[in-house]
Each structure stands twice: as C-alpha cells, then as structure tokens.
Design an enzyme around this catalytic site. Structure first.
Site, PDB file in Angstrom:
ATOM      1  N   ASP A  12       0.865  -1.195   0.000  1.00 13.49           N
ATOM      2  CA  ASP A  12       0.000   0.000   0.000  1.00 13.49           C
ATOM      3  C   ASP A  12       0.894   1.234   0.000  1.00 13.49           C
ATOM      4  OD1 ASP A  12      -1.780   2.076   0.490  1.00 13.49           O
ATOM      5  OD2 ASP A  12      -2.832   1.051   2.111  1.00 13.49           O
ATOM      6  N   ASP A 110      -3.830   2.424  -5.228  1.00 12.19           N
ATOM      7  CA  ASP A 110      -2.463   2.395  -4.681  1.00 12.19           C
ATOM      8  C   ASP A 110      -2.155   1.138  -3.869  1.00 12.19           C
ATOM      9  OD1 ASP A 110      -3.817   2.889  -2.289  1.00 12.19           O
ATOM     10  OD2 ASP A 110      -2.199   4.161  -1.518  1.00 12.19           O
ATOM     11  N   GLU A 111      -2.911   0.071  -4.093  1.00 15.00           N
ATOM     12  CA  GLU A 111      -2.682  -1.168  -3.342  1.00 15.00           C
ATOM     13  C   GLU A 111      -2.621  -2.360  -4.283  1.00 15.00           C
ATOM     14  OE1 GLU A 111      -5.387  -2.029  -0.023  1.00 15.00           O
ATOM     15  OE2 GLU A 111      -5.982   0.071  -0.181  1.00 15.00           O
TER      16      GLU A 111
END
Ligand code: TTP
Ligand code: MG
Length: 357
Positions: A12, A110-111
């Site tokens: 993350d 974003d992960e």
C-alpha cells in the site's frame, strides 16, 4: 486450492496523492499538505481525498469535509485533485510490482496483492524481497510504501496497516494468533462501523475476543457474515491472488430510432442510461468521480463533455443530475440528435474506500 503454504505480500503506497504532489514540488516536504476539494477559507464544499502524515497530526483524515479540515489546519497547503497524474503514477508503480509476482492483483489505485510463493523459500527470503521492492519503488518513483507479508491475503492486508508509513510487517504462520489477538475488531476487513458497534455491544472489542466467541451465536446475530467473521478472527482466508481485468470506465449509449429534437425524450433516455450505468457500477462494487456524456447530432458531429465530482459516489442522483447538467448546452432547437451516451470513470473499488458525503 492446493494445501501448499503460500507467501503473500500486500503493498500500500503511503499517503499516495500527497506523496506524488510532494515529489513534484519538494518544497512541500515536511509541511502539512491536503489534496481534495477547494477549502475556500472554510466555506468550501466537498471532502479531503487524502493528506500527508504531517496534516494527520492535526486530525485531518480522508473523507472529512474540506471545511472541517480547514478549521483544523488553515495553514496547511490545500491542493486540487490531479487524478490523471495519480493514475499515471499508479500504472507505473503497478508495473514495477507486477515484475515481482507470479500472481498479481491490483486493489484500488495504490494497493496490490502479490503471490510470491514461487519466488521465495522462507520468510527471511520474503523479507529481503519486500525490502528490494520498497527500494525499487523509492529509486524509480521517489515514493515510499508499506508492505505486509503473511500466508494469506487477509493477514497480509491487516499487517500492512500495523506499521505505516514506510513499514514492513511480517506475520509468520505460527505468529497469527498472537498478532491478531489484541487488534481491535474494526481492523478486520469488512467490519464496518455498524458491525463494529454491534460487536462491541456484545462485549467483543478485540479480534482475540471474537475468535473465542461461540460461532453459532455469531451466525444467529450476523447471518452468513457471522461465520465469515469467525473465520477472519482466526486469520483464515483461502482466497487466491487473482489478476483482475481492470475496468477503466462503465458506460452506455443508445441510438434513437429516429433522429430527434424532442428533448423530453432525450433527457428521459439519458436517465435510463444513467440507471443502467449505476447498476453496473454498484454490481461491481465501484465508486466513481467522473461523469461523461456524449452527443451525436444527425450529421454525425459528436461532442463529449465531462465533469469530475469533488467526491466518490455510486448514487444514481449524482449521476443523473450531473449528466443532465452536462447535456443541457447540447439541446439546441432544430439540431436533431442521433445518439447519446453516458459514462462513469475515475473508478475505485468501494470495498476499501469510504463513501464520501
Ligand atoms: P489510501 O491508501 O487509503 O490512503 P493514502 O495512500 O493516502 O494513505 P496511507 O498512507 O494511509 O495509505 O488511499 C489511496 C488514495 O486513494 C489516497 O491517496 C487518496 C484516495 N482516496 C480518496 O480519494 N478518498 C478516500 O476516502 C480514501 C480513503 C482514499
Ligand atoms: Mg495508501
């Protein structure tokens, strides 16, 4: 699923949007920065998309009304959302991560989950690999991330949150119980506010307490989710890391049987298309920010027009209102319309997003 032990990473990015802004403008580093709607000196509408860790010290959080953020920290730097830029950086980061995994699953902007079972023979090797990934992302994109390492997706994701920013947390199989026992139940994925409050009213505050609870009572109170909660409390999750077809946008269009300048018909049809789009958005558990309409006149001249909302939503009313607003200037007397379309984009999975507003 085979009985083979797996090693899963969850990655993350740290304060993703603001980290990108800081990289672009290094003067911002070390100062509190917020990305989101325009605060208009405390009168602004809309919400905070994210903020850096300096701004979090003032109590600012993702999803908070921007006017409240302003009251908490008027001296913060407030920046508008530059979604196109963030999506570009996201694709580059995902491309780097993909190099390291046999199986790869992007999860939000974003992960990502990486199944690295085939690459490493032990948790020590996994630790070295995780450090290499962090170094690569820092060297190539100038950004930091946090990584959780464990034997399934659930635990890897929970591990990431333990140490942030720039963290690396490893939960080996034998450590699962101890790792989970003192965590608040809200840390378990999918335990929303309501479920959390209900569990607390039953005297269950920690994952350890949940794991010791009678599973039949949990099923009685929560239905199917009760047994899922019980499994999660024991750190059990068999779900595979799965490549997803990454949906970029969801849209519908239609050509009128006859070219028309009946604008009630056009607007009514637009509403129906919007309803279809929302159904697909909700079915796929997405939230969207951008609405685009398309109009084609009888001479095939085609126009598109977009608006990005200051918040993520999956509500029909937001889609319909925005689409109607966007199409209005194209409803010109004597110009017959052949086709109209509507589209939702800037999609993010709703599972790990708070619904804004
Ligand atoms: P997150 O990973 O939840 O947050 P973050 O990367 O900003 O911070 P952290 O270090 O805690 O991971 O979300 C990723 C991006 O998604 C975030 O930078 C902005 C966006 N976002 C929203 O637009 N609205 C929201 O409510 C949330 C939670 C995130
Ligand atoms: Mg993040």
């Amino acid at each position: 699923m085979s009985g083979k032990k797996r090693i899963i990473f969850h990655v993350d990015m740290d304060h993703f949007y603001t980290a990108i802004e800081e990289k672009l403008n290094p003067e911002l580093k070390g100062k509190p920065v917020v990305v989101g709607a325009d605060p208009k000196a405390g009168q602004g509408r809309g919400v905070v998309s994210t903020c850096n860790y300096e701004a979090r010290k003032f109590g600012i959080r993702s999803g908070m009304p921007i006017a409240r953020a302003w009251r908490l920290c008027p001296e913060c730097t407030y920046l508008p959302v530059n979604m196109q830029l963030y999506v570009r950086v996201s694709s580059r980061v995902m491309a780097i991560l993909r190099e390291y995994a046999e199986k790869f699953e992007q999860w939000g902007i974003d992960e990502a989950f990486l199944d690295v079972t085939a690459r490493v023979k032990s948790y020590d090797e996994a630790e070295a690999l995780a450090k290499e990934i962090k170094n690569q992302i820092l060297a190539r994109e100038g950004l930091t991330c946090s990584i959780g390492v464990s034997h399934n997706k659930l635990l890897a994701k929970i591990a990431t949150e333990v140490q942030k920013p720039d963290g690396l947390t490893i939960v080996r199989e034998g450590e699962t119980r101890e790792f989970l026992s003192s965590l608040p139940v809200r840390r378990l994925l999918w335990v929303g506010k309501k479920t959390g409050a209900k569990l607390e009213s039953m005297g269950i505050k920690t994952v350890g307490e949940l794991s010791a609870y009678d599973p039949s009572v949990l099923t009685e109170v929560f239905g199917v989710m009760g047994s899922q909660l019980y499994l999660m409390a024991h750190g059990m999750d068999n779900s595979e890391v799965q490549e997803r077809s990454e949906i970029k946008s969801i849209g519908r269009d239609t050509t009128f049987e006859e070219d028309t300048s009946d604008f009630d018909l056009v607007l009514g049809t637009l509403d129906l298309l919007a309803k279809d789009v929302i159904e697909e958005v909700v079915e796929n558990k997405y939230l969207f920010k951008t609405v685009t309409i398309r109009v084609r006149y009888e001479n095939f001249e085609t126009h598109t027009h977009s608006k990005t909302l200051p918040f993520l939503t999956d509500r029909l009313a937001d889609m319909t209102k925005t689409a109607r607003q966007l199409i209005r200037p194209y409803l010109v007397p004597d110009r017959k319309i052949r086709l109209i379309g509507v589209r939702a984009s800037s999609l993010l999975p709703s599972s790990n997003q708070k619904k804004l507003i």
